[in-house]
Design a protein around this motif. Sequence first.
Motif, PDB file in Angstrom:
ATOM      1  N   ALA A 123       0.829  -1.198   0.000  1.00 30.63           N
ATOM      2  CA  ALA A 123       0.000   0.000   0.000  1.00 30.63           C
ATOM      3  C   ALA A 123       0.866   1.251   0.000  1.00 30.63           C
ATOM      4  O   ALA A 123       0.624   2.187  -0.772  1.00 30.63           O
ATOM      5  CB  ALA A 123      -0.919  -0.011   1.222  1.00 30.63           C
ATOM      6  N   LEU A 124       1.898   1.256   0.819  1.00 26.34           N
ATOM      7  CA  LEU A 124       2.740   2.449   0.916  1.00 26.34           C
ATOM      8  C   LEU A 124       3.556   2.649  -0.360  1.00 26.34           C
ATOM      9  O   LEU A 124       3.658   3.769  -0.877  1.00 26.34           O
ATOM     10  CB  LEU A 124       3.672   2.335   2.123  1.00 26.34           C
ATOM     11  CG  LEU A 124       4.268   3.660   2.553  1.00 26.34           C
ATOM     12  CD1 LEU A 124       3.180   4.568   3.095  1.00 26.34           C
ATOM     13  CD2 LEU A 124       5.342   3.466   3.605  1.00 26.34           C
ATOM     14  N   VAL A 127       1.419   4.110  -2.977  1.00 27.81           N
ATOM     15  CA  VAL A 127       1.107   5.521  -2.781  1.00 27.81           C
ATOM     16  C   VAL A 127       2.316   6.395  -3.103  1.00 27.81           C
ATOM     17  O   VAL A 127       2.209   7.425  -3.766  1.00 27.81           O
ATOM     18  CB  VAL A 127       0.632   5.748  -1.331  1.00 27.81           C
ATOM     19  CG1 VAL A 127       0.667   7.214  -0.993  1.00 27.81           C
ATOM     20  CG2 VAL A 127      -0.775   5.207  -1.159  1.00 27.81           C
ATOM     21  N   LEU A 128       3.499   5.963  -2.638  1.00 23.45           N
ATOM     22  CA  LEU A 128       4.693   6.792  -2.805  1.00 23.45           C
ATOM     23  C   LEU A 128       5.292   6.679  -4.198  1.00 23.45           C
ATOM     24  O   LEU A 128       6.064   7.533  -4.616  1.00 23.45           O
ATOM     25  CB  LEU A 128       5.754   6.408  -1.762  1.00 23.45           C
ATOM     26  CG  LEU A 128       5.389   6.661  -0.302  1.00 23.45           C
ATOM     27  CD1 LEU A 128       6.511   6.188   0.608  1.00 23.45           C
ATOM     28  CD2 LEU A 128       5.110   8.138  -0.060  1.00 23.45           C
TER      29      LEU A 128
ATOM     30  N   MET B  27      -2.924   7.303   4.396  1.00 21.56           N
ATOM     31  CA  MET B  27      -2.322   6.838   3.150  1.00 21.56           C
ATOM     32  C   MET B  27      -2.573   7.784   1.979  1.00 21.56           C
ATOM     33  O   MET B  27      -1.651   8.215   1.292  1.00 21.56           O
ATOM     34  CB  MET B  27      -2.915   5.477   2.829  1.00 21.56           C
ATOM     35  CG  MET B  27      -1.970   4.465   2.287  1.00 21.56           C
ATOM     36  SD  MET B  27      -2.859   2.908   2.132  1.00 21.56           S
ATOM     37  CE  MET B  27      -3.749   3.198   0.618  1.00 21.56           C
ATOM     38  N   LEU B  30      -0.716  10.903   1.938  1.00 20.85           N
ATOM     39  CA  LEU B  30       0.727  10.805   1.757  1.00 20.85           C
ATOM     40  C   LEU B  30       1.116  10.868   0.285  1.00 20.85           C
ATOM     41  O   LEU B  30       2.288  11.001  -0.051  1.00 20.85           O
ATOM     42  CB  LEU B  30       1.232   9.472   2.325  1.00 20.85           C
ATOM     43  CG  LEU B  30       1.504   9.415   3.823  1.00 20.85           C
ATOM     44  CD1 LEU B  30       1.932   8.011   4.194  1.00 20.85           C
ATOM     45  CD2 LEU B  30       2.580  10.410   4.201  1.00 20.85           C
ATOM     46  N   VAL B  31       0.129  10.752  -0.587  1.00 19.63           N
ATOM     47  CA  VAL B  31       0.418  10.753  -2.020  1.00 19.63           C
ATOM     48  C   VAL B  31       1.181  12.031  -2.362  1.00 19.63           C
ATOM     49  O   VAL B  31       0.715  13.123  -2.061  1.00 19.63           O
ATOM     50  CB  VAL B  31      -0.889  10.700  -2.837  1.00 19.63           C
ATOM     51  CG1 VAL B  31      -0.593  10.822  -4.313  1.00 19.63           C
ATOM     52  CG2 VAL B  31      -1.631   9.427  -2.536  1.00 19.63           C
ATOM     53  N   PRO B  32       2.384  11.869  -2.951  1.00 20.00           N
ATOM     54  CA  PRO B  32       3.107  13.079  -3.328  1.00 20.00           C
ATOM     55  C   PRO B  32       2.366  13.787  -4.456  1.00 20.00           C
ATOM     56  O   PRO B  32       2.009  13.166  -5.444  1.00 20.00           O
ATOM     57  CB  PRO B  32       4.474  12.558  -3.786  1.00 20.00           C
ATOM     58  CG  PRO B  32       4.314  11.102  -4.007  1.00 20.00           C
ATOM     59  CD  PRO B  32       3.075  10.642  -3.328  1.00 20.00           C
ATOM     60  N   TYR B 272      -7.565   5.015  -5.831  1.00 17.05           N
ATOM     61  CA  TYR B 272      -7.206   5.069  -4.411  1.00 17.05           C
ATOM     62  C   TYR B 272      -8.332   4.650  -3.454  1.00 17.05           C
ATOM     63  O   TYR B 272      -8.072   3.955  -2.467  1.00 17.05           O
ATOM     64  CB  TYR B 272      -6.666   6.448  -4.039  1.00 17.05           C
ATOM     65  CG  TYR B 272      -5.325   6.737  -4.643  1.00 17.05           C
ATOM     66  CD1 TYR B 272      -4.276   5.829  -4.522  1.00 17.05           C
ATOM     67  CD2 TYR B 272      -5.087   7.906  -5.346  1.00 17.05           C
ATOM     68  CE1 TYR B 272      -3.044   6.080  -5.100  1.00 17.05           C
ATOM     69  CE2 TYR B 272      -3.847   8.176  -5.923  1.00 17.05           C
ATOM     70  CZ  TYR B 272      -2.829   7.251  -5.793  1.00 17.05           C
ATOM     71  OH  TYR B 272      -1.612   7.514  -6.355  1.00 17.05           O
TER      72      TYR B 272
END
Lengths: 275, 309
Positions: A123-124, A127-128, B27, B30-32, B272
């Motif tokens: 998941a992280l 997202v990143l 979450m 946190l998306v850039p 998302y």
Amino acid sequence: MQGRSRGAWLAGAAALGIVVLLAAAAPWIATADPLRTDLAGRLRPPGPGHPLGQDALGRDVLARLLFGARASLLVGGATVALSCALGAPLGLLAGYRGGWLDEAIGRVIDVLLAFPGLLLAIALAAVLGPSLRNVVLALSLLGWTGYARLARAEAAAARGCEFVTAATALGAGPLRIVVRHILPQAAPTLVVQATFGLCGAITAEAGLSFLGLGVPPPQPSWGSMLGEGREFLLVAPHLLLAPGTALAFTVLALQLLGDGLVARLGAPQDWQRGQ
Amino acid sequence: MMRRFVLRRLALVPFTLLGAALLVFAMLRLVPGDPVEIMLGESAAPADVAALRHDLGLDLPLPAQLARFLGRLARGDLGDSLAFHAPVARVIAARYPATLELALAALLLAVAGAVPVGALAATRPSSPLDRTARLVSLAGVCLPTFVVGPLLVLAFAIRLGWLPPSGRGGIAHLVLPAATLALGMAGILVRLARARVRAALAEDHVRTARAKGASPLRVLVCHALPSALPALLAVIALEAGALLGGAIIVETIFGWPGLGRLVVQAIAARDYPLVQGCVLAIAASYVAANAVGDLLHGALDPRLRDAGS
């Protein structure tokens, strides 16, 4: 029993040494550029010039395997370092201080452990965005909890011990007690955890890259090589076998090393008990 | 005593779930860059961007966003999936049974395969059987699913043609993915069953049974195994939860239409809300499996129950 566990430990250490050496010497061993494509030679099986064959874009599999080892070790090493640097002090502090701090850190760990292994990292990383740095961050987000729990337990156990009482009576401050007296107690457990943690991080990096969420293409990684190779199972099984064998070899080395360390450092472990 | 233990353990569940929800909420933040622009692409009409931003509540102040997120969650509303044009909860509910089927099949395979092997190995330490069990268990631990899975497809689906390589259907479709998923867990269980049964075989009541002339099989099945069972069950429940995480990769390999494949698809589509929903659903199942494991362990092993209260 002693002899056998010693043998396994040495075999694991030696095997890991080979992987590290091959990764370090990659530019000198590889006969080709891991990124250079050669469409005329795509999916070619192992042969002269390309000992492990060529992939779907005609890139040299051996070169990609060697440079992929760098990605694995880099991510694994960085994840272990970051997780330990974060988890061990927090755990030591929580265990030594107790009280609300201990409670708070314990709750955060509980919540993080509510996610099955790879899910949080997936998941992280999603997202990143895929990058080496983000993989390390994603894996460390869960990774630190292992070190924190072990360090916490060691510190809590040491708190009542005589050597800590003695040090306190001699006027040592909390920082000195934790660093000079409790940390050495906890070190062996943390070393074992780091060995299995390296194993877990390398596997997880490969898993993330397999899903396309790890090392971004065209950089080589064992996981993305496995992901790409899966599509050409029938015509080019070497694309799967090469990174699969490398990964299994590395994981096996770390498992043997970890089991051996457990036996040597005297930490309780189920498998050894009956031997 | 028992009631207190159960209540204490159950009280942890909503707390953990709330923490998981907070993490999932964080979450998206946190998306850039701008998550809405990433979801819709750069060429999206400004009106659509504004509409989705409003729909996701991203135009509100952070505390209001959180309140809205938790309020909707409490009603079972996980938002709408962009890729499926349907409520996230409905999309997840449609895929959930497939993941459950796969995880249960893998659980069954792992337990049925590993526990007898581990128990038998415990009765004959250092025998060929024990060595084989040890080797197989090491292989199970060392071979990741994404290495084993494709190899099984190569062998049994492509070369031998015995089983279908992907998809969901009857039992035949289930065999390869379940076996792949089961292998890692089986590796751990063989180790554990062997160690626990070996320890149980040294206990006084087992020695007494042996002295009274019980056959080795009877000693193992009627005396040693029941003693080893509580700790085994706890680990089995924990590992059953971990299967849900492993399912993400296994479902991707075998094109299994479950939650794991859904989350990977949702990530690829930058959907998302669906990613959030899947992560929450998997985490909730994991939390439930762990709670069941702890309760079973407590119910079967009075020592733990007393220590916990």
